[in-house]
Design an enzyme around this catalytic site. Structure first.
Site, PDB file in Angstrom:
ATOM      1  N   CYS A  72       2.729   2.087  -8.236  1.00 31.66           N
ATOM      2  CA  CYS A  72       3.269   1.553  -9.561  1.00 31.66           C
ATOM      3  C   CYS A  72       3.689   2.922 -10.248  1.00 31.66           C
ATOM      4  O   CYS A  72       4.743   2.961 -11.081  1.00 31.66           O
ATOM      5  CB  CYS A  72       2.249   0.973 -10.263  1.00 31.66           C
ATOM      6  N   MET A  73       2.883   3.805 -10.163  1.00 29.49           N
ATOM      7  CA  MET A  73       3.169   5.383 -10.795  1.00 29.49           C
ATOM      8  C   MET A  73       4.335   6.326 -10.402  1.00 29.49           C
ATOM      9  O   MET A  73       4.527   7.235 -10.989  1.00 29.49           O
ATOM     10  CB  MET A  73       2.025   6.071 -10.853  1.00 29.49           C
TER      11      MET A  73
END
Length: 407
Positions: free
Chosen positions: A397-398
């Site tokens: 996600c990051m």
């Protein structure tokens, strides 16, 4: 090419991150749900964890670039572009931002350094920061003067969602939650105007499109096959429109889209929160989705825009067939324990970032899943996660891969 991402597992060579900033310190308990947080991270520790994440990626041979730096470089070259960005950013900031448009414009354009301007836009603007604003007697009595005229954007460190790289192009997404819609403005300006990107990146989706789709639902299984989650945040209509545009581009190699219909709940907000690819023939999986998962196959439709069919085979067989391997191993989040599976999925045990075939970056807190990965021959690179995980997103996600080497 400016962008090249044709797999989930090719050696990661260039990746975009956003180092958490002041926007996290502008989270308050009463606004957590609206801003999609369950808790308030401690910024200093979150930044330390994020710096260690970036260090792991550099240690694997990846060039790390930052969203805030790319945006500053984009604005620095053109004063008129900077004004246009400020005006668009305020226009999409809500009714209060539009009410104080003149004062906010003056504030932003009065910041001489473009990087500081970008960071301020991300952090938000409180009412008491604006000098000489028109009187608002009832609002000042009934609401705190520290209320935000322009909301912070605390989800920005999840760079995966606002756009997704597909081959040499991108899907610049329409976000599910209103609080995240302005995130895609940064991507728009960078992709259209940054010296390294301008005129070199085809768009397969636009933020102005009416149907929501987010990058956490898009997995590049190969140059020819894309997996897309139909989830809480990605609609089937959005997937159809993306498919039509991919298939219509003769330069795009994608000719099959596997649409995986997962439960529409916050715990499973994106496909990559329940499934990620970690090797040629290995995936992490949250076992709770297998009983309810429906799989659809989209292909070019000849005389029609596209053809759709539901597949009856189990997920491992579908993945093996489309990856051209004999079988795939599905490594269960939490091992075989139901309680551990639910707990570690909530803490993004399934959300791994593959940096090369069989090597993944994971949160250290998911020790049962990490042990299962190692037992299956996967190299596990752990990173601290006490604060970053509070935003409900993991290493995949990051990160926004911009370039992966071929596999």
């Amino acid at each position: 090419m400016a962008i090249e991402v044709k797999s989930e597992i090719g050696p990661l060579k260039k990746v975009m991150l956003h180092r958490p900033g002041k926007e996290l310190e502008h989270l308050v308990p009463g606004e957590l749900e609206r801003l999609l947080f369950d808790d308030i991270p401690y910024l200093r520790a979150a930044q330390q964890e994020h710096d260690m994440f970036a260090g792991v990626l550099r240690g694997c041979g990846a060039e790390v670039v930052y969203l805030e730096d790319l945006m500053a470089q984009t604005l620095r070259a053109d004063g008129e572009l900077k004004r246009r960005f400020v005006e668009e950013f305020i226009s999409e900031g809500g009714a209060l931002a539009r009410l104080f448009r003149e004062q906010l414009t003056e504030l932003f354009l009065g910041i001489p350094d473009e990087r500081e301007l970008v960071l301020k836009a991300m952090a938000g603007v409180a009412a008491d920061e604006i000098e000489g604003r028109p009187p608002s007697p009832l609002s000042d009595l009934a609401r705190r003067k520290s209320r935000f005229l322009l909301d912070p954007i605390p989800n920005l460190y999840f760079t995966r969602d606002p756009f997704a790289c597909i081959g040499h192009g991108v899907s610049l997404n329409r976000m599910y939650a209103r609080t995240r819609c302005r995130e895609t403005i940064f991507g728009k300006y960078i992709l259209e105007n940054h010296p390294d990107m301008r005129g070199r990146v085809p768009f397969y989706y636009r933020r102005e499109d009416p149907f929501t789709i987010e990058g956490g639902d898009i997995l590049n299984l190969s140059a020819q096959v894309l997996a897309v989650g139909v989830s809480q945040r990605t609609t089937p209509e959005g997937v159809e429109r993306l498919a039509q545009r991919l298939f219509a581009d003769p330069a795009c190699q994608v000719r099959t889209i596997l649409a995986l219909d997962i439960p529409s709940i916050r715990a499973y907000m994106h496909l990559d929160t329940v499934m990620t690819q970690i090797d040629y023939d290995k995936f992490t999986i949250h076992p709770e989705i297998l009983g309810s998962l429906r799989i659809y196959k989209l292909t070019p439709g000849g005389g029609e825009p596209l053809r759709a069919e539901e597949l009856a085979s189990p997920l491992p067989e579908v993945l093996a067939r489309h990856l051209g391997v004999d079988r795939v191993t599905m490594i269960r989040c939490g091992g075989g324990d139901r309680v551990a599976s639910e707990r570690e999925q909530w803490n993004d045990g399934s959300n791994t970032l593959c940096v090369s075939p069989g090597t993944v970056v994971v949160y250290d807190r998911n020790y049962i899943t990490n042990a299962a990965l190692r037992e299956n021959g996967v190299t596990v690179l752990e990173m601290p996660s006490s604060e970053l995980s509070r935003g409900r997103g993991g290493p995949r996600c990051m990160s926004m891969p911009l370039y992966r080497a071929p596999v």
